[in-house]
Enzyme design. Structure first.
Site, mmCIF file in Angstrom:
data_model
loop_
_atom_site.group_PDB
_atom_site.id
_atom_site.type_symbol
_atom_site.label_atom_id
_atom_site.label_comp_id
_atom_site.label_asym_id
_atom_site.label_seq_id
_atom_site.Cartn_x
_atom_site.Cartn_y
_atom_site.Cartn_z
ATOM 1 N NE ARG A 122 22.565 25.891 39.811
ATOM 2 C CZ ARG A 122 23.323 25.195 40.654
ATOM 3 N NH1 ARG A 122 24.544 24.846 40.301
ATOM 4 N NH2 ARG A 122 22.860 24.856 41.837
ATOM 5 C CE LYS A 144 8.872 27.200 20.484
ATOM 6 N NZ LYS A 144 7.474 27.017 20.024
ATOM 7 C CD GLU A 186 6.377 20.331 11.606
ATOM 8 O OE1 GLU A 186 6.172 21.541 11.428
ATOM 9 O OE2 GLU A 186 6.027 19.716 12.641
ATOM 10 C CE LYS A 228 12.221 26.162 14.402
ATOM 11 N NZ LYS A 228 11.790 24.924 15.038
ATOM 12 C CD GLU A 238 5.775 30.220 19.923
ATOM 13 O OE1 GLU A 238 6.632 29.357 19.664
ATOM 14 O OE2 GLU A 238 4.583 29.981 20.086
ATOM 15 N NE ARG A 242 10.678 29.325 17.835
ATOM 16 C CZ ARG A 242 11.752 28.784 18.377
ATOM 17 N NH1 ARG A 242 12.643 29.555 18.986
ATOM 18 N NH2 ARG A 242 11.977 27.492 18.317
ATOM 19 C CG ASN A 246 3.172 27.256 17.209
ATOM 20 O OD1 ASN A 246 3.932 26.291 17.272
ATOM 21 N ND2 ASN A 246 3.271 28.299 18.015
ATOM 22 C CG HIS A 249 2.169 22.865 15.104
ATOM 23 N ND1 HIS A 249 2.370 23.089 13.758
ATOM 24 C CD2 HIS A 249 3.219 22.113 15.520
ATOM 25 C CE1 HIS A 249 3.502 22.501 13.388
ATOM 26 N NE2 HIS A 249 4.035 21.904 14.427
ATOM 27 C CG HIS A 253 0.088 20.413 19.592
ATOM 28 N ND1 HIS A 253 0.697 21.497 20.193
ATOM 29 C CD2 HIS A 253 1.058 19.783 18.897
ATOM 30 C CE1 HIS A 253 1.974 21.512 19.864
ATOM 31 N NE2 HIS A 253 2.215 20.495 19.065
ATOM 32 C CG HIS A 268 4.612 16.566 15.474
ATOM 33 N ND1 HIS A 268 3.869 17.269 16.395
ATOM 34 C CD2 HIS A 268 5.321 17.490 14.775
ATOM 35 C CE1 HIS A 268 4.122 18.560 16.267
ATOM 36 N NE2 HIS A 268 5.000 18.722 15.292
HETATM 37 N N1 LIG Z 1 11.650 21.324 19.394
HETATM 38 C C1 LIG Z 1 10.914 21.669 18.371
HETATM 39 O O1 LIG Z 1 10.960 22.814 17.926
HETATM 40 C C2 LIG Z 1 10.034 20.642 17.735
HETATM 41 C C3 LIG Z 1 9.457 20.911 16.496
HETATM 42 C C4 LIG Z 1 8.702 19.910 15.896
HETATM 43 C C5 LIG Z 1 8.537 18.687 16.532
HETATM 44 N N2 LIG Z 1 9.095 18.472 17.749
HETATM 45 C C6 LIG Z 1 8.955 17.173 18.414
HETATM 46 O O2 LIG Z 1 9.616 16.196 17.636
HETATM 47 C C7 LIG Z 1 9.044 14.934 17.928
HETATM 48 C C8 LIG Z 1 8.841 14.164 16.649
HETATM 49 O O3 LIG Z 1 10.085 13.982 16.033
HETATM 50 P P1 LIG Z 1 10.277 12.858 14.914
HETATM 51 O O4 LIG Z 1 9.153 12.899 13.970
HETATM 52 O O5 LIG Z 1 11.664 13.026 14.418
HETATM 53 O O6 LIG Z 1 10.066 11.521 15.739
HETATM 54 P P2 LIG Z 1 11.060 10.451 16.437
HETATM 55 O O7 LIG Z 1 12.209 11.106 17.071
HETATM 56 O O8 LIG Z 1 10.175 9.608 17.271
HETATM 57 O O9 LIG Z 1 11.577 9.580 15.210
HETATM 58 C C9 LIG Z 1 10.634 8.849 14.459
HETATM 59 C C10 LIG Z 1 11.057 7.393 14.288
HETATM 60 O O10 LIG Z 1 12.066 7.316 13.295
HETATM 61 C C11 LIG Z 1 13.173 6.557 13.765
HETATM 62 N N3 LIG Z 1 14.340 7.099 13.077
HETATM 63 C C12 LIG Z 1 15.001 8.239 13.339
HETATM 64 N N4 LIG Z 1 15.929 8.464 12.402
HETATM 65 C C13 LIG Z 1 15.868 7.435 11.536
HETATM 66 C C14 LIG Z 1 16.575 7.105 10.357
HETATM 67 N N5 LIG Z 1 17.507 7.916 9.851
HETATM 68 N N6 LIG Z 1 16.258 5.957 9.720
HETATM 69 C C15 LIG Z 1 15.272 5.146 10.205
HETATM 70 N N7 LIG Z 1 14.564 5.414 11.302
HETATM 71 C C16 LIG Z 1 14.865 6.545 11.961
HETATM 72 C C17 LIG Z 1 13.149 6.740 15.244
HETATM 73 O O11 LIG Z 1 13.794 5.663 15.881
HETATM 74 C C18 LIG Z 1 11.656 6.765 15.541
HETATM 75 O O12 LIG Z 1 11.152 5.456 15.635
HETATM 76 C C19 LIG Z 1 7.767 15.199 18.681
HETATM 77 O O13 LIG Z 1 7.985 14.879 20.028
HETATM 78 C C20 LIG Z 1 7.555 16.694 18.533
HETATM 79 O O14 LIG Z 1 6.891 17.268 19.636
HETATM 80 C C21 LIG Z 1 9.842 19.416 18.352
HETATM 81 ZN ZN LIG Z 2 5.674 20.541 14.400
#
Ligand SMILES: NC(=O)c1ccc[n+]([C@@H]2O[C@H](COP(=O)([O-])OP(=O)(O)OC[C@H]3O[C@@H](n4cnc5c(N)ncnc54)[C@H](O)[C@@H]3O)[C@@H](O)[C@H]2O)c1
Ligand SMILES: [Zn+2]
Length: 369
Positions: A122, A144, A186, A228, A238, A242, A246, A249, A253, A268
């Site tokens: 929980r 999030k 971003e 942020k 949101e 907030r 987006n 986005h 998306h 992304h």
């Molecule tokens: N929670 C939120 O507010 C929020 C906001 C924006 C995006 N997101 C989510 O985040 C995700 C995308 O995140 P991302 O772009 O970090 O992708 P990811 O986590 O898939 O990482 C991208 C790639 O980089 C590699 N990697 C990570 N760190 C590294 C490093 N230091 N050196 C070399 N390689 C490295 C990973 O293994 C992966 O292959 C999506 O699922 C998206 O929906 C969430």
């Molecule tokens: Zn984003």
């Protein structure tokens, strides 16, 4: 030098610490949050191989023993199957509710681990150690957490704030250029929302940041996190401002869903970069934003190497009906009306709750012809 930015959320407040070399000192930062000298680290294979030993040594230097769960990299992990495997893996470690889970990776690891922590027993505490530019400037801050559903991205999740975020600028050295550029979407987003001077700064220092300049990257992360933090503190769940985060986005998306998220065809940030360009051009087409201002915004996005023409975006060709279906599913919509983040200029984003689907469809048709 390490800087610290507070996310002010009352009793759920926390700090984002930004600087080089934080992995090696992680124990000192993490220890105050632990009930016993033990932490579960969730990461992916790539991050584990490149930086796992540095983090482990940094934690062990302060007497913290480390259990590691290493997942395959990629968006595919962010589904029910991945969530179940991770929860089972964390439970098998015999964690107690007061133990702390560390999410060590990009946004995929952060979103998935944060959700698992929020559900297990929980609600367990978790700490974010983001390793991609996107995760440092965006996903690790704000609480999030989510997995994807077949109907769309991030549709199953929780608000669950981390206790601490450690953004080590040094880990970005190993990030592939394509990932760094995607994260930049971003970064520039914060300027486009409400900070024109930061858009100018991005124009001046963006190339250096993309080349890995640590000073430029640190500044970009600091300004982004401060922006942020301010927005999240004003509207954690949101219900209002907030939603500005987006920007780009809704279109983004839709491209991600159509491209089939997972597999790395379209990142992304790439989808968001093009989505922001579309938000500007759509705003201009609706008479909301002067066309020359929209063109300047699109140029600022394109200057970092991001694709701003949807016809050339990886993952196409695009089917307008599929894009419209994904837009209709977007979480920002209330009561059937289309909600978009539109803009009156650089730094002047606003929430538009009454967007005509017909106008969006016609706009997409002209963009894709
Ligand atoms: N929670 C939120 O507010 C929020 C906001 C924006 C995006 N997101 C989510 O985040 C995700 C995308 O995140 P991302 O772009 O970090 O992708 P990811 O986590 O898939 O990482 C991208 C790639 O980089 C590699 N990697 C990570 N760190 C590294 C490093 N230091 N050196 C070399 N390689 C490295 C990973 O293994 C992966 O292959 C999506 O699922 C998206 O929906 C969430
Ligand atoms: Zn984003």
């Amino acid at each position: 030098m390490t800087t610290s930015i507070a996310v002010g959320l009352g009793e759920r407040s926390y700090e984002v610490r930004i600087g080089p070399g934080l992995l090696g000192q992680a124990g000192r930062h993490v220890a105050p949050f632990l009930r016993r000298p033990r932490a579960a680290v969730v990461t992916d294979e790539t991050v584990a191989r490149l930086h796992g030993q540095t983090l482990r040594a940094g934690l062990e230097a302060d007497g913290i023993s480390v259990d590691e769960i290493v997942l395959p990299p990629g968006e595919d992990q962010k589904g029910f199957a991945g969530l179940e495997r991770l929860c089972d893996g964390l439970l098998a470690l015999g964690l107690e509710r007061r133990d702390v889970v560390i999410a060590f990776g990009g946004g995929v690891i952060g979103d998935l681990t944060g959700l698992a922590a929020g559900l297990l027993k929980r609600g367990m505490d978790f700490i974010q150690i983001p390793t991609t530019l996107l995760a440092q400037v965006d996903s690790s801050v704000g609480g999030k957490t989510a997995i994807n559903a077949s109907a769309g991205k991030n549709l199953i999740g929780l608000f669950h704030q981390p206790r601490l975020v450690l953004a080590d600028i040094g880990v970005l050295d190993t990030l592939p250029a394509r990932e760094r550029r995607a994260g930049w979407a971003e970064v520039i987003k914060y300027g486009l929302i409400d900070d024109p001077a930061f858009v100018d700064w991005c124009g001046t220092r963006g190339a250096a940041a993309m080349a890995g300049d640590p000073g430029a990257l640190q500044r970009a992360v600091e300004v982004s996190v401060a922006a942020k933090a301010r927005i999240v503190a004003a509207d954690e769940r949101e219900e209002g401002v907030r939603a500005l985060l987006n920007l780009g986005h809704t279109f983004g998306h839709a491209f991600e869903v159509s491209a089939g998220y997972g597999g790395g065809v379209l990142l992304h940030g790439e989808a968001v970069g093009c989505g922001m360009a579309l938000a500007y051009r759509f705003s201009a087409a609706q008479g909301l934003c002067p066309p020359d201002e929209a063109a300047r915004a699109v140029n600022a996005i394109a200057a970092s190497g991001l694709e701003t023409d949807p016809r050339r975006l990886p993952g196409g060709p695009w089917d307008i009906a599929a894009l419209m279906a994904a837009i209709g599913q977007d979480k920002k919509n209330a009561g059937g009306a289309l909600t978009f983040i539109l803009t009156r200029g650089i730094g002047q984003a606003f929430i538009a709750r009454d967007v005509d689907p017909g106008a969006v469809r016609a706009f997409l048709a002209s963009e894709l012809s």
